[in-house]
Design a protein around this motif. Structure first.
Motif, PDB file in Angstrom:
ATOM      1  N   PRO A 136      41.223  12.178  -8.983  1.00  0.00           N
ATOM      2  CA  PRO A 136      41.185  11.004  -8.766  1.00  0.00           C
ATOM      3  C   PRO A 136      42.297  10.402  -7.642  1.00  0.00           C
ATOM      4  O   PRO A 136      43.469  10.996  -7.837  1.00  0.00           O
ATOM      5  CB  PRO A 136      41.336  10.430 -10.066  1.00  0.00           C
ATOM      6  N   PHE A 137      42.144   9.490  -7.013  1.00  0.00           N
ATOM      7  CA  PHE A 137      42.805   9.372  -5.889  1.00  0.00           C
ATOM      8  C   PHE A 137      44.336   8.615  -6.415  1.00  0.00           C
ATOM      9  O   PHE A 137      45.381   9.239  -6.026  1.00  0.00           O
ATOM     10  CB  PHE A 137      42.186   8.162  -5.008  1.00  0.00           C
ATOM     11  N   LYS A 138      44.362   7.940  -7.493  1.00  0.00           N
ATOM     12  CA  LYS A 138      45.398   7.279  -8.061  1.00  0.00           C
ATOM     13  C   LYS A 138      46.511   8.557  -8.644  1.00  0.00           C
ATOM     14  O   LYS A 138      47.758   8.181  -8.798  1.00  0.00           O
ATOM     15  CB  LYS A 138      45.057   6.394  -9.102  1.00  0.00           C
ATOM     16  N   GLU A 139      45.868   9.590  -9.122  1.00  0.00           N
ATOM     17  CA  GLU A 139      46.539  10.601  -9.632  1.00  0.00           C
ATOM     18  C   GLU A 139      46.991  11.588  -8.894  1.00  0.00           C
ATOM     19  O   GLU A 139      48.017  12.426  -8.972  1.00  0.00           O
ATOM     20  CB  GLU A 139      45.684  11.233 -10.823  1.00  0.00           C
ATOM     21  N   LYS A 140      46.476  11.702  -7.820  1.00  0.00           N
ATOM     22  CA  LYS A 140      46.736  12.722  -6.676  1.00  0.00           C
ATOM     23  C   LYS A 140      48.420  12.947  -6.420  1.00  0.00           C
ATOM     24  O   LYS A 140      48.708  14.096  -6.465  1.00  0.00           O
ATOM     25  CB  LYS A 140      45.891  12.497  -5.564  1.00  0.00           C
ATOM     26  N   ASP A 141      49.015  11.831  -5.857  1.00  0.00           N
ATOM     27  CA  ASP A 141      50.330  12.001  -5.535  1.00  0.00           C
ATOM     28  C   ASP A 141      51.172  12.411  -6.615  1.00  0.00           C
ATOM     29  O   ASP A 141      52.286  13.189  -6.480  1.00  0.00           O
ATOM     30  CB  ASP A 141      50.844  10.720  -5.154  1.00  0.00           C
ATOM     31  N   LYS A 142      50.831  11.920  -7.913  1.00  0.00           N
ATOM     32  CA  LYS A 142      51.781  12.203  -8.993  1.00  0.00           C
ATOM     33  C   LYS A 142      51.668  13.620  -9.397  1.00  0.00           C
ATOM     34  O   LYS A 142      52.522  14.394  -9.598  1.00  0.00           O
ATOM     35  CB  LYS A 142      51.147  11.270 -10.256  1.00  0.00           C
ATOM     36  N   LEU A 143      50.460  14.129  -9.557  1.00  0.00           N
ATOM     37  CA  LEU A 143      50.171  15.671  -9.773  1.00  0.00           C
ATOM     38  C   LEU A 143      50.776  16.658  -8.674  1.00  0.00           C
ATOM     39  O   LEU A 143      51.440  17.544  -8.908  1.00  0.00           O
ATOM     40  CB  LEU A 143      48.731  15.994  -9.738  1.00  0.00           C
ATOM     41  N   TYR A 144      50.612  16.014  -7.428  1.00  0.00           N
ATOM     42  CA  TYR A 144      51.080  16.987  -6.304  1.00  0.00           C
ATOM     43  C   TYR A 144      52.609  17.065  -6.396  1.00  0.00           C
ATOM     44  O   TYR A 144      53.102  17.967  -6.152  1.00  0.00           O
ATOM     45  CB  TYR A 144      50.669  16.098  -5.095  1.00  0.00           C
ATOM     46  N   LYS A 145      53.362  15.846  -6.651  1.00  0.00           N
ATOM     47  CA  LYS A 145      54.753  15.686  -6.757  1.00  0.00           C
ATOM     48  C   LYS A 145      55.322  16.871  -7.871  1.00  0.00           C
ATOM     49  O   LYS A 145      56.199  17.581  -7.738  1.00  0.00           O
ATOM     50  CB  LYS A 145      55.308  14.302  -6.814  1.00  0.00           C
ATOM     51  N   GLN A 146      54.576  16.946  -9.117  1.00  0.00           N
ATOM     52  CA  GLN A 146      54.929  17.610 -10.252  1.00  0.00           C
ATOM     53  C   GLN A 146      54.822  19.080  -9.842  1.00  0.00           C
ATOM     54  O   GLN A 146      55.498  19.968 -10.066  1.00  0.00           O
ATOM     55  CB  GLN A 146      53.947  17.062 -11.386  1.00  0.00           C
ATOM     56  N   TYR A 147      53.591  19.358  -9.348  1.00  0.00           N
ATOM     57  CA  TYR A 147      53.067  20.769  -9.084  1.00  0.00           C
ATOM     58  C   TYR A 147      54.350  21.274  -8.015  1.00  0.00           C
ATOM     59  O   TYR A 147      54.859  22.450  -8.145  1.00  0.00           O
ATOM     60  CB  TYR A 147      51.634  20.688  -8.201  1.00  0.00           C
ATOM     61  N   HIS A 148      54.650  20.545  -7.119  1.00  0.00           N
ATOM     62  CA  HIS A 148      55.569  21.161  -5.787  1.00  0.00           C
ATOM     63  C   HIS A 148      56.862  21.065  -6.472  1.00  0.00           C
ATOM     64  O   HIS A 148      57.809  21.983  -5.841  1.00  0.00           O
ATOM     65  CB  HIS A 148      55.276  20.444  -4.480  1.00  0.00           C
ATOM     66  N   THR A 149      57.245  20.203  -7.347  1.00  0.00           N
ATOM     67  CA  THR A 149      58.616  20.419  -7.751  1.00  0.00           C
ATOM     68  C   THR A 149      58.899  21.594  -8.338  1.00  0.00           C
ATOM     69  O   THR A 149      59.896  22.353  -8.256  1.00  0.00           O
ATOM     70  CB  THR A 149      58.928  19.088  -8.672  1.00  0.00           C
ATOM     71  N   LEU A 150      58.022  21.799  -9.344  1.00  0.00           N
ATOM     72  CA  LEU A 150      57.980  23.127 -10.051  1.00  0.00           C
ATOM     73  C   LEU A 150      58.083  24.409  -9.267  1.00  0.00           C
ATOM     74  O   LEU A 150      58.584  25.376  -9.215  1.00  0.00           O
ATOM     75  CB  LEU A 150      56.560  23.276 -11.100  1.00  0.00           C
ATOM     76  N   ILE A 151      57.159  24.319  -8.268  1.00  0.00           N
ATOM     77  CA  ILE A 151      56.987  25.445  -7.175  1.00  0.00           C
ATOM     78  C   ILE A 151      58.196  25.751  -6.563  1.00  0.00           C
ATOM     79  O   ILE A 151      58.793  26.758  -6.254  1.00  0.00           O
ATOM     80  CB  ILE A 151      55.945  25.197  -6.175  1.00  0.00           C
ATOM     81  N   ASP A 152      58.942  24.627  -5.957  1.00  0.00           N
ATOM     82  CA  ASP A 152      60.085  24.842  -5.368  1.00  0.00           C
ATOM     83  C   ASP A 152      61.205  25.212  -6.301  1.00  0.00           C
ATOM     84  O   ASP A 152      62.125  26.210  -5.815  1.00  0.00           O
ATOM     85  CB  ASP A 152      60.644  23.349  -4.765  1.00  0.00           C
ATOM     86  N   GLN A 153      61.333  24.982  -7.667  1.00  0.00           N
ATOM     87  CA  GLN A 153      62.180  25.357  -8.460  1.00  0.00           C
ATOM     88  C   GLN A 153      62.076  26.933  -8.676  1.00  0.00           C
ATOM     89  O   GLN A 153      62.906  27.845  -8.777  1.00  0.00           O
ATOM     90  CB  GLN A 153      62.045  24.772  -9.825  1.00  0.00           C
ATOM     91  N   LEU A 154      60.625  27.130  -8.882  1.00  0.00           N
ATOM     92  CA  LEU A 154      60.403  28.890  -9.022  1.00  0.00           C
ATOM     93  C   LEU A 154      60.665  29.663  -7.903  1.00  0.00           C
ATOM     94  O   LEU A 154      61.163  30.711  -8.079  1.00  0.00           O
ATOM     95  CB  LEU A 154      58.837  28.901  -9.584  1.00  0.00           C
ATOM     96  N   PHE A 155      60.329  29.077  -6.611  1.00  0.00           N
ATOM     97  CA  PHE A 155      60.678  29.860  -5.437  1.00  0.00           C
ATOM     98  C   PHE A 155      62.157  30.096  -5.589  1.00  0.00           C
ATOM     99  O   PHE A 155      62.538  31.081  -4.959  1.00  0.00           O
ATOM    100  CB  PHE A 155      60.284  29.255  -4.219  1.00  0.00           C
ATOM    101  N   GLU A 156      62.911  29.232  -5.638  1.00  0.00           N
ATOM    102  CA  GLU A 156      64.304  29.322  -5.371  1.00  0.00           C
ATOM    103  C   GLU A 156      64.981  30.238  -6.675  1.00  0.00           C
ATOM    104  O   GLU A 156      65.760  31.074  -6.278  1.00  0.00           O
ATOM    105  CB  GLU A 156      65.094  27.687  -5.556  1.00  0.00           C
ATOM    106  N   ARG A 157      64.133  30.161  -7.868  1.00  0.00           N
ATOM    107  CA  ARG A 157      64.779  30.849  -8.886  1.00  0.00           C
ATOM    108  C   ARG A 157      64.332  32.253  -8.797  1.00  0.00           C
ATOM    109  O   ARG A 157      65.477  33.340  -8.969  1.00  0.00           O
ATOM    110  CB  ARG A 157      64.225  30.475 -10.300  1.00  0.00           C
ATOM    111  N   PHE A 158      63.289  32.563  -8.053  1.00  0.00           N
ATOM    112  CA  PHE A 158      62.778  33.988  -8.092  1.00  0.00           C
ATOM    113  C   PHE A 158      62.784  34.614  -6.821  1.00  0.00           C
ATOM    114  O   PHE A 158      62.418  35.599  -6.276  1.00  0.00           O
ATOM    115  CB  PHE A 158      61.739  34.241  -8.596  1.00  0.00           C
ATOM    116  N   ASN A 159      63.395  33.772  -5.722  1.00  0.00           N
ATOM    117  CA  ASN A 159      63.817  34.244  -4.197  1.00  0.00           C
ATOM    118  C   ASN A 159      62.193  34.486  -3.559  1.00  0.00           C
ATOM    119  O   ASN A 159      62.275  35.475  -3.197  1.00  0.00           O
ATOM    120  CB  ASN A 159      64.653  35.195  -4.252  1.00  0.00           C
ATOM    121  N   ILE A 160      61.404  33.733  -3.797  1.00  0.00           N
ATOM    122  CA  ILE A 160      59.990  33.965  -3.325  1.00  0.00           C
ATOM    123  C   ILE A 160      59.849  33.669  -1.832  1.00  0.00           C
ATOM    124  O   ILE A 160      60.752  32.734  -1.399  1.00  0.00           O
ATOM    125  CB  ILE A 160      58.922  33.339  -3.990  1.00  0.00           C
ATOM    126  N   SER A 161      59.340  34.263  -0.979  1.00  0.00           N
ATOM    127  CA  SER A 161      59.140  34.126   0.611  1.00  0.00           C
ATOM    128  C   SER A 161      59.235  32.601   0.741  1.00  0.00           C
ATOM    129  O   SER A 161      58.198  31.934   0.451  1.00  0.00           O
ATOM    130  CB  SER A 161      58.189  34.775   1.083  1.00  0.00           C
TER     131      SER A 161
END
Length: 617
Positions: free
Chosen positions: A497-522
């Motif tokens: 749903p459009f209203k939930e899109k930005d919220k989910l997107y922000k949560q997802y990419h915040t986690l991805i950034d943290q994991l990339f930084e933590r495990f030094n992924i490309s």
């Protein structure tokens, strides 16, 4: 100095050898070498003025004392003025042609500064001409004076009167001769030989006693020793040209001074000659160095000319190719400005050769863009026709057929070449607005997908929970593998749903950034994964949204490619011979490597969009 009472002892003819030696050295040194002219034309001056106004101000300053102005500075200022003036005229012509005018119809605008510059130059020329005329007149007058002195000396020699009685008059004539300076160059040697002839004859018949002669020799020795010391000091003079001119004056005074005692003549003369040789050698070496530097400058300028002349115009078929080559030519022009003068006889010729090569390049560039402009006009008409077709379809409710038709129009749009920047945004907005309007209406009519979007939302929340649960203690390789699998699953999930899109997107990419930084992924994998997520989010807008995103990436790719070519071209003009050059070279190589990596990432993004478009179709 001589006393009139010394009438018994005649001068030995050998005592006049000193006078003869001074004549010989004057014949070999007083003539200025050809290199001196070149040196005076190319002095080391302060930085050149950079605007016509600055040139004019400096020229007015020189006009106030035009008679003593340096000719090379005048020539350099004139060359600088017209280099700037011609560049302005060329820029104005280029602008005139770019705005649709014909090169043959271009008429240069009158330049008030140029008129004032010409007036100042005329004043300087008039003053210097008057000065030269006055100098020539003075030389002729001096010539007549020296001719009359020779005649008077001749009369003294041929006079039956006692020579000792004429000695005072003889010394007055000598003084008058020394005080009378420049005469026409063609008369110098002949005058001096005639003068010396009658001086020697006078000394031959003049009988002076030893006491008076020794006193005269002593005074002459004091004068010549002073002149020798002055000549020896010139070896330390920084300005070798100035030292050379000072030496000429010393030689003039040396030969105008009478002889010294016979036993010291060779010693005095050899010492003076040795000091003169040092100055003359430095003077010669100075001009040999100038010649070598000027030849090196000529070689560099010749290579630049050959580079511009060797441009293969048949290979320049695109806008970017011409722009890249233009940057190369401009870089060569800037390099040219840093190179000093070529030898005088070639300086103007090599500049004309370079200017002709550059003019030829920019002329052909103008012809190319004129033809390109005509092609752009044709492209504009084709795109207007597509706009009309899209506008005719935008209100259709036959969703499938119309969507297919608009998709084909978008593909056809991509095959049409560029249009003028003046119209590109306008015609593009007209076309995409019609397409967007239809697909917005289509999306409203197909809102039954809501339940599917809610289901997708729950799937993405589950992926977020799984990402959150990854522990720090997990093996790096295993963690990276799990993160990539979850990202792949995320990208495979459809719209939410459009209203939930930005919220989910922000949560997802915040986690991805943290994991990339933590495990030094490309970082490149991260960027590409983020992009895939964005594409899956905007895919619901229809293929026209994907086409729009693809066109943005293509434009970004072309811009980065052009920037990469510019950096690579600039690398060819740099040298790592200095610390500064090495630092700049390292920085440029770093930028080139980064651009190549960015280009590869953009290509991967375009590939993702193309795959998404196929799925849509």
């Amino acid at each position: 100095m001589m006393d009139s009472h010394d009438t018994n002892q005649p001068l030995n003819p050998g005592e006049l050898e000193e006078e003869k030696k001074t004549v010989e050295v004057s014949d070999t040194i007083t003539e200025t070498p050809a290199e001196e002219t070149n040196a005076e034309k190319q002095p080391e001056t302060a930085p050149r003025p950079v605007t016509k106004e600055e040139v004019l101000v400096r020229m007015k300053e020189l006009a106030q004392n035009a008679e003593n102005a340096n000719k090379q500075e005048l020539d350099s200022l004139k060359q600088s003025f017209y280099k700037i003036h011609n560049a302005e005229q060329e820029a104005a012509k280029k602008l005139f042609v770019e705005n649709g005018g014909s090169e043959e119809d271009y008429v240069p605008q009158s330049d008030v500064i140029e008129e004032e510059f010409k007036n100042v130059m005329a004043v300087i020329k008039e003053k210097r001409g008057a000065q030269i005329a006055e100098q020539e007149k003075q030389k002729e007058e001096n010539l007549q004076i020296k001719l009359s002195i020779i005649e008077e000396l001749k009369e003294l020699v041929e006079s039956p009167d006692d020579a000792n009685k004429s000695y005072t008059e003889f010394k007055k004539l000598q003084q008058q001769w020394n005080e009378t300076k420049l005469v026409p160059q063609s008369k110098v040697n002949e005058l001096w030989k005639n003068y010396q002839l009658y001086v020697e004859k006078f000394y031959d018949i003049l009988k002076l006693n030893n006491e008076f002669r020794e006193y005269d020799f002593k005074k002459n020795l004091e004068i010549k020793n002073r002149l020798i010391e002055a000549a020896e000091k010139l070896a330390d003079e920084e300005d070798v040209v100035s030292a050379f001119h000072q030496l000429q004056k010393l030689h003039q005074e040396f030969r105008d001074t009478g002889p010294v005692v016979k036993e010291l003549r060779d010693e005095v003369w050899n010492r003076f000659k040795t000091a003169s040789t040092v100055v003359n050698r430095r003077h010669q070496q100075h001009f040999e160095a100038l010649k070598e530097a000027e030849q090196h400058n000529l070689d560099q300028k010749t290579v630049i000319c050959e580079i511009v002349e060797a441009i293969t115009y048949d290979e320049l078929k695109t806008f970017s190719a011409w722009e890249n080559k233009t940057q190369e030519v401009i870089a060569l022009q800037n390099k040219w400005k840093t190179i000093g003068f070529a030898p005088q006889k070639m300086n103007v010729k090599i500049f004309e050769r370079f200017r002709h090569a550059c003019d030829d390049f920019f002329k052909k560039k103008g012809e190319f863009f004129k033809a390109l402009k005509e092609g752009m006009n044709e492209n504009l008409e084709k795109k207007k026709a597509l706009c009309e077709k899209a506008e005719a379809l935008k209100d259709s409710t036959d969703w499938k057929a119309t969507a297919d038709a608009l998709t084909k129009l978008q593909k056809e749009w991509k095959t049409i070449g560029p249009v003028s920047k003046k119209y590109s945004d306008v015609v593009w907005k007209r076309f995409i607005s019609a397409c967007d309007y239809f697909f917005e209406q289509k999306n409203k009519a197909t809102s039954s997908q809501r339940s599917v979007e809610i289901e997708n939302m729950e799937k993405k929340k589950d992926i977020i929970n799984q990402l959150t649960a990854i522990e720090e203690s997990m093996d790096t390789e295993e963690a990276g593998k799990q993160v990539r699998e979850l990202m792949k699953d995320w990208n495979a999930i459809g719209h939410v749903p459009f209203k939930e899109k930005d919220k989910l997107y922000k949560q997802y990419h915040t986690l991805i950034d943290q994991l990339f930084e933590r495990f030094n992924i490309s970082a490149s994998n991260k960027k590409l994964s983020n992009f895939k997520s964005n594409i899956s989010n905007i895919q619901g807008g229809g293929s026209q949204t994907l086409y729009r995103e693809r066109e943005k990436l293509v434009r970004a790719y072309e811009n980065m490619k052009s920037e990469l070519q510019t950096y690579e071209n600039n690398l060819g003009f740099l040298t790592s011979a200095s610390k500064k050059g090495n630092s700049l070279l390292t920085e440029l190589n770093r930028k080139v490597d980064k651009l190549k990596a960015d280009l590869e990432l953009v290509l991967q993004k375009i590939k993702v969009i193309d795959e998404s478009i196929k799925e849509e179709e």
